[in-house]
Write an enzyme that holds these catalytic residues in place. Structure first.
Site, mmCIF file in Angstrom:
data_model
loop_
_atom_site.group_PDB
_atom_site.id
_atom_site.type_symbol
_atom_site.label_atom_id
_atom_site.label_comp_id
_atom_site.label_asym_id
_atom_site.label_seq_id
_atom_site.Cartn_x
_atom_site.Cartn_y
_atom_site.Cartn_z
ATOM 1 N N CYS A 122 0.834 -1.201 0.000
ATOM 2 C CA CYS A 122 0.000 0.000 0.000
ATOM 3 C C CYS A 122 0.873 1.257 0.000
ATOM 4 C CB CYS A 122 -0.918 -0.016 1.222
ATOM 5 S SG CYS A 122 -2.116 1.340 1.265
ATOM 6 N N CYS A 123 1.901 1.268 0.855
ATOM 7 C CA CYS A 123 2.828 2.403 0.905
ATOM 8 C C CYS A 123 3.525 2.598 -0.438
ATOM 9 C CB CYS A 123 3.866 2.191 2.002
ATOM 10 S SG CYS A 123 3.272 2.432 3.686
ATOM 11 N N CYS A 205 -0.833 8.817 6.859
ATOM 12 C CA CYS A 205 -2.207 8.519 6.472
ATOM 13 C C CYS A 205 -3.073 8.329 7.720
ATOM 14 C CB CYS A 205 -2.261 7.264 5.610
ATOM 15 S SG CYS A 205 -1.456 7.452 3.999
ATOM 16 N N CYS A 208 -3.364 4.929 9.519
ATOM 17 C CA CYS A 208 -2.093 4.372 9.991
ATOM 18 C C CYS A 208 -1.394 5.249 11.017
ATOM 19 C CB CYS A 208 -1.157 4.132 8.800
ATOM 20 S SG CYS A 208 -1.823 2.994 7.566
ATOM 21 N N CYS A 233 8.231 3.306 5.632
ATOM 22 C CA CYS A 233 7.318 3.129 4.502
ATOM 23 C C CYS A 233 8.045 2.942 3.182
ATOM 24 C CB CYS A 233 6.369 4.319 4.395
ATOM 25 S SG CYS A 233 7.201 5.889 4.109
#
Length: 239
Positions: A122-123, A205, A208, A233
């Site tokens: 996702c990162c 985010c 997170c 990340c």
């Protein structure tokens, strides 16, 4: 990039930043690398301080941000207030739409809680790949990194080479304390993310990031469900 080019860039950057005055250093950097200097902002305390210098001194440095699509409303408000204050452009970079759509379709919108692998993917989609696009054809990447950000960064130097992106990096606030930074923000009445006043230190985010508790590590609020050794990340690597 050839080793000779890397060494030349680092030598040039080292010479340009050989001063304790951050404004002079940044002016020297843009003179040494005309048209090749870029700054990434996440609208943190650190990044707002650097943006203030770039904008008020009218330095020819490209300012950009990575809009992951999962940011806090307060972060977007800080972005807007920064544009209103300085009347200078901040270029947004977004995730590749097709890659993001495929990822969410296959694994769901909150799959990053399920495994480190999912979270890092996702990162990569939301941050790392857009960063790679932003840094293309640039020579110096300026960041707001401070040594206090992470135990992994205590041995960093203000200048380093990012082999993943083939670019020299400069961290002008590396050795600033949090007190120094907050004092600078207050002195120049710089707009900042109000989440900082609510215990959020390192802001990423929304799904997170959480506020930290008294006595917790600086990075405890990021990816709090993961082991501390995995809390990066992929934006700042040393390859």
């Amino acid at each position: 990039m050839q080793t000779s080019t890397k060494e030349h860039s680092l030598d040039l950057l080292q010479h340009a930043t050989n001063t304790s005055d951050i404004i002079t250093a940044l002016r020297n950097v843009v003179d040494a690398f005309p048209g090749g200097v870029i700054f990434s902002t996440s609208f943190s305390w650190e990044d707002q301080a650097i943006s203030h210098i770039i904008f008020t001194e009218q330095l020819p440095i490209t300012v950009f941000t990575l809009d992951t699509g999962r940011m806090f409303p307060e972060t977007y408000s800080t972005w807007s207030s920064t544009l209103e204050r300085y009347k200078q452009p901040i270029t947004p970079y977004y995730p590749d739409a097709a890659s993001l759509q495929d990822f969410i379709e296959a694994k769901g919108p909150n799959n990053f809680y399920e495994s480190v692998e999912n979270r890092k993917q996702c990162c990569f989609i939301r941050k790392v790949e857009p960063l790679q696009r932003a840094l293309q054809d640039k020579q110096v990447w300026i960041t707001g990194i401070r040594a206090a950000h992470s135990p992994n960064r205590t041995d960093m130097t203000a200048i380093e080479w990012d082999g993943s992106n083939n670019i020299a990096k400069y961290h002008p606030l590396l050795n600033w304390s949090t007190d120094e930074l907050q004092s600078f923000i207050r002195q120049y009445n710089i707009p900042y993310n109000p989440l900082h006043d609510r215990g959020f230190v390192s802001i990423g985010c929304a799904p997170c990031t959480r506020a930290i508790k008294p006595g917790e590590d600086f990075r405890a609020g990021r990816w709090w469900w993961e082991d501390a050794s995995k809390k990066e990340c992929g934006l700042h690597v040393h390859a």
